[in-house]
Design a protein around this motif. Structure first.
Motif, PDB file in Angstrom:
ATOM      1  N   TRP A 258      19.270   2.191  -6.426  1.00  0.00           N
ATOM      2  CA  TRP A 258      18.362   3.322  -6.693  1.00  0.00           C
ATOM      3  C   TRP A 258      18.922   4.617  -6.119  1.00  0.00           C
ATOM      4  O   TRP A 258      18.698   5.697  -6.669  1.00  0.00           O
ATOM      5  N   LEU A 259      19.641   4.487  -5.013  1.00  0.00           N
ATOM      6  CA  LEU A 259      20.194   5.659  -4.334  1.00  0.00           C
ATOM      7  C   LEU A 259      21.565   6.062  -4.883  1.00  0.00           C
ATOM      8  O   LEU A 259      22.202   6.978  -4.371  1.00  0.00           O
TER       9      LEU A 259
ATOM     10  N   ALA B 248       0.839  -1.213   0.000  1.00  0.00           N
ATOM     11  CA  ALA B 248       0.000   0.000   0.000  1.00  0.00           C
ATOM     12  C   ALA B 248       0.866   1.252   0.000  1.00  0.00           C
ATOM     13  O   ALA B 248       0.550   2.241  -0.685  1.00  0.00           O
ATOM     14  N   ILE B 249       1.959   1.221   0.746  1.00  0.00           N
ATOM     15  CA  ILE B 249       2.865   2.375   0.800  1.00  0.00           C
ATOM     16  C   ILE B 249       3.513   2.596  -0.562  1.00  0.00           C
ATOM     17  O   ILE B 249       3.582   3.728  -1.061  1.00  0.00           O
ATOM     18  N   LEU B 250       4.001   1.514  -1.180  1.00  0.00           N
ATOM     19  CA  LEU B 250       4.647   1.640  -2.485  1.00  0.00           C
ATOM     20  C   LEU B 250       3.688   2.204  -3.525  1.00  0.00           C
ATOM     21  O   LEU B 250       4.083   2.966  -4.410  1.00  0.00           O
ATOM     22  N   LYS B 251       2.419   1.851  -3.420  1.00  0.00           N
ATOM     23  CA  LYS B 251       1.423   2.319  -4.368  1.00  0.00           C
ATOM     24  C   LYS B 251       1.167   3.814  -4.238  1.00  0.00           C
ATOM     25  O   LYS B 251       0.889   4.505  -5.232  1.00  0.00           O
ATOM     26  N   GLN B 252       1.289   4.342  -3.012  1.00  0.00           N
ATOM     27  CA  GLN B 252       0.918   5.735  -2.755  1.00  0.00           C
ATOM     28  C   GLN B 252       2.115   6.675  -2.597  1.00  0.00           C
ATOM     29  O   GLN B 252       1.939   7.891  -2.679  1.00  0.00           O
ATOM     30  N   ALA B 253       3.304   6.132  -2.351  1.00  0.00           N
ATOM     31  CA  ALA B 253       4.470   6.971  -2.067  1.00  0.00           C
ATOM     32  C   ALA B 253       4.797   7.886  -3.237  1.00  0.00           C
ATOM     33  O   ALA B 253       4.804   7.459  -4.400  1.00  0.00           O
ATOM     34  N   ASP B 254       5.088   9.139  -2.926  1.00  0.00           N
ATOM     35  CA  ASP B 254       5.344  10.145  -3.964  1.00  0.00           C
ATOM     36  C   ASP B 254       6.798  10.176  -4.422  1.00  0.00           C
ATOM     37  O   ASP B 254       7.092  10.550  -5.550  1.00  0.00           O
ATOM     38  N   THR B 255       7.724   9.826  -3.531  1.00  0.00           N
ATOM     39  CA  THR B 255       9.137   9.993  -3.838  1.00  0.00           C
ATOM     40  C   THR B 255       9.919   8.713  -3.580  1.00  0.00           C
ATOM     41  O   THR B 255       9.459   7.796  -2.873  1.00  0.00           O
ATOM     42  N   LEU B 256      11.105   8.670  -4.139  1.00  0.00           N
ATOM     43  CA  LEU B 256      11.999   7.525  -3.924  1.00  0.00           C
ATOM     44  C   LEU B 256      12.329   7.365  -2.444  1.00  0.00           C
ATOM     45  O   LEU B 256      12.311   6.255  -1.912  1.00  0.00           O
ATOM     46  N   LEU B 257      12.621   8.477  -1.777  1.00  0.00           N
ATOM     47  CA  LEU B 257      13.015   8.404  -0.373  1.00  0.00           C
ATOM     48  C   LEU B 257      11.878   7.867   0.497  1.00  0.00           C
ATOM     49  O   LEU B 257      12.119   7.166   1.481  1.00  0.00           O
TER      50      LEU B 257
ATOM     51  N   ILE C 215      22.213   9.921   0.713  1.00  0.00           N
ATOM     52  CA  ILE C 215      23.323   9.284   1.424  1.00  0.00           C
ATOM     53  C   ILE C 215      22.892   8.857   2.822  1.00  0.00           C
ATOM     54  O   ILE C 215      23.247   7.770   3.302  1.00  0.00           O
ATOM     55  N   VAL C 216      22.100   9.701   3.480  1.00  0.00           N
ATOM     56  CA  VAL C 216      21.582   9.356   4.808  1.00  0.00           C
ATOM     57  C   VAL C 216      20.717   8.095   4.725  1.00  0.00           C
ATOM     58  O   VAL C 216      20.839   7.177   5.544  1.00  0.00           O
ATOM     59  N   ALA C 217      19.844   8.044   3.720  1.00  0.00           N
ATOM     60  CA  ALA C 217      18.974   6.877   3.544  1.00  0.00           C
ATOM     61  C   ALA C 217      19.799   5.624   3.249  1.00  0.00           C
ATOM     62  O   ALA C 217      19.523   4.540   3.786  1.00  0.00           O
TER      63      ALA C 217
ATOM     64  N   ALA D  84      17.340 -10.478   2.184  1.00  0.00           N
ATOM     65  CA  ALA D  84      17.449  -9.119   2.731  1.00  0.00           C
ATOM     66  C   ALA D  84      18.588  -8.364   2.055  1.00  0.00           C
ATOM     67  O   ALA D  84      18.442  -7.185   1.700  1.00  0.00           O
ATOM     68  N   VAL D  85      19.722  -9.053   1.839  1.00  0.00           N
ATOM     69  CA  VAL D  85      20.877  -8.421   1.195  1.00  0.00           C
ATOM     70  C   VAL D  85      20.556  -8.062  -0.253  1.00  0.00           C
ATOM     71  O   VAL D  85      20.864  -6.952  -0.721  1.00  0.00           O
ATOM     72  N   LYS D  86      19.932  -8.975  -0.989  1.00  0.00           N
ATOM     73  CA  LYS D  86      19.578  -8.708  -2.388  1.00  0.00           C
ATOM     74  C   LYS D  86      18.641  -7.507  -2.489  1.00  0.00           C
ATOM     75  O   LYS D  86      18.800  -6.654  -3.362  1.00  0.00           O
ATOM     76  N   THR D  87      17.666  -7.443  -1.591  1.00  0.00           N
ATOM     77  CA  THR D  87      16.726  -6.319  -1.593  1.00  0.00           C
ATOM     78  C   THR D  87      17.453  -5.019  -1.281  1.00  0.00           C
ATOM     79  O   THR D  87      17.222  -3.983  -1.919  1.00  0.00           O
ATOM     80  N   ALA D  88      18.354  -5.071  -0.297  1.00  0.00           N
ATOM     81  CA  ALA D  88      19.115  -3.876   0.086  1.00  0.00           C
ATOM     82  C   ALA D  88      19.987  -3.385  -1.068  1.00  0.00           C
ATOM     83  O   ALA D  88      20.090  -2.171  -1.304  1.00  0.00           O
ATOM     84  N   LEU D  89      20.601  -4.310  -1.806  1.00  0.00           N
ATOM     85  CA  LEU D  89      21.461  -3.919  -2.923  1.00  0.00           C
ATOM     86  C   LEU D  89      20.659  -3.227  -4.017  1.00  0.00           C
ATOM     87  O   LEU D  89      21.143  -2.281  -4.656  1.00  0.00           O
TER      88      LEU D  89
END
Length: 236
Positions: A173-174, A132-141, A217-219, A163-168
């Motif tokens: 993206w960042l 639901a969040i991914l569907k509505q989120a406005d920005t990458l961050l 960078i913080v994210a 978890a590592v694959k998802t993080a990579l």
């Protein structure tokens, strides 16, 4: 307690919700703001029992915010099931146009609910909230904030490699690229680059460096902190 229970049972069932709502509103109105935190659970519990009688969108959002505050306090006290219930109640009170008119609050509420869901091992509900969040989120961050919870949930489920694959993917993206399986040459080059960047600096000088202002960078730093131990586990 028994006298109170007996008196409570004398109130007709149809009037109990109205009575709870009236008590909650009186407590909210007559409790100074600086003292509300100490009475927050009592106020919110009364209002929640009468919430179906609330029709005004503004009042519903106010109660949603009170549930969010109560949920945060419960979460800090590691009372995760209670926190989850408060957050879910808050979501139920949101108005249909909440993502358009109260975006920041709605996003924070959904993220807090998703985090509490995985802390309660409600991983299916966490996935629903995540989507639901991914569907509505406005920005990458904002999407990255949701992925922080997703990665933590994968770790909690004993899935460090996933978890590592998802993080990579998120780090890519960042703007930060790490190989899934770095070779010795890549590690050596990274160490040399790090040493080169530290030339002329002492360890004690690091505390005086300016605070990072680049939000990406913080994210990325938060993602790497979350997944660090999983990267080691997945590689062993």
């Amino acid at each position: 307690d028994r006298v109170q229970q007996a008196a409570y049972l004398l109130i007709p069932g149809t009037e109990r919700a109205f009575t709870h709502l009236k008590i909650g509103n009186l407590l909210l109105k007559n409790t100074p703001k600086e003292a509300q935190e100490g009475q927050l659970f009592i106020i919110v519990n009364h209002l929640n029992l009468g919430r179906k009688l609330i029709n005004q969108p503004q009042q519903k959002e106010q109660l949603a915010q009170l549930n969010y505050q109560a949920g945060k306090i419960a979460k800090q006290a590691t009372a995760y099931p209670a926190a989850f219930n408060y957050f879910v109640t808050g979501i139920e009170l949101l108005n249909p146009d909440c993502w358009q008119k109260s975006y920041d609050f709605t996003l924070n509420l959904f993220i807090a609910t998703a985090e509490s869901a995985y802390l309660c091992s409600n991983f299916d509900q966490m996935d629903e909230l995540f989507n639901a969040i991914l569907k509505q989120a406005d920005t990458l961050l904002d999407r990255v904030k949701a992925y922080e919870v997703k990665i933590q949930a994968l770790i909690a489920q004993g899935k460090p490699a996933e978890a590592v694959k998802t993080a990579l993917i998120v780090l890519n993206w960042l703007g930060i690229n790490f190989p899934l399986k770095p070779n010795k040459l890549r590690i050596l080059l990274s160490l040399i680059k790090t040493k080169f960047n530290l030339i002329g600096n002492k360890i004690e000088d690091l505390i005086n460096l300016p605070q990072i202002s680049n939000s990406k960078i913080v994210a990325a730093g938060r993602i790497m902190m979350i997944v660090g131990s999983s990267a080691y586990s997945a590689a062993v």
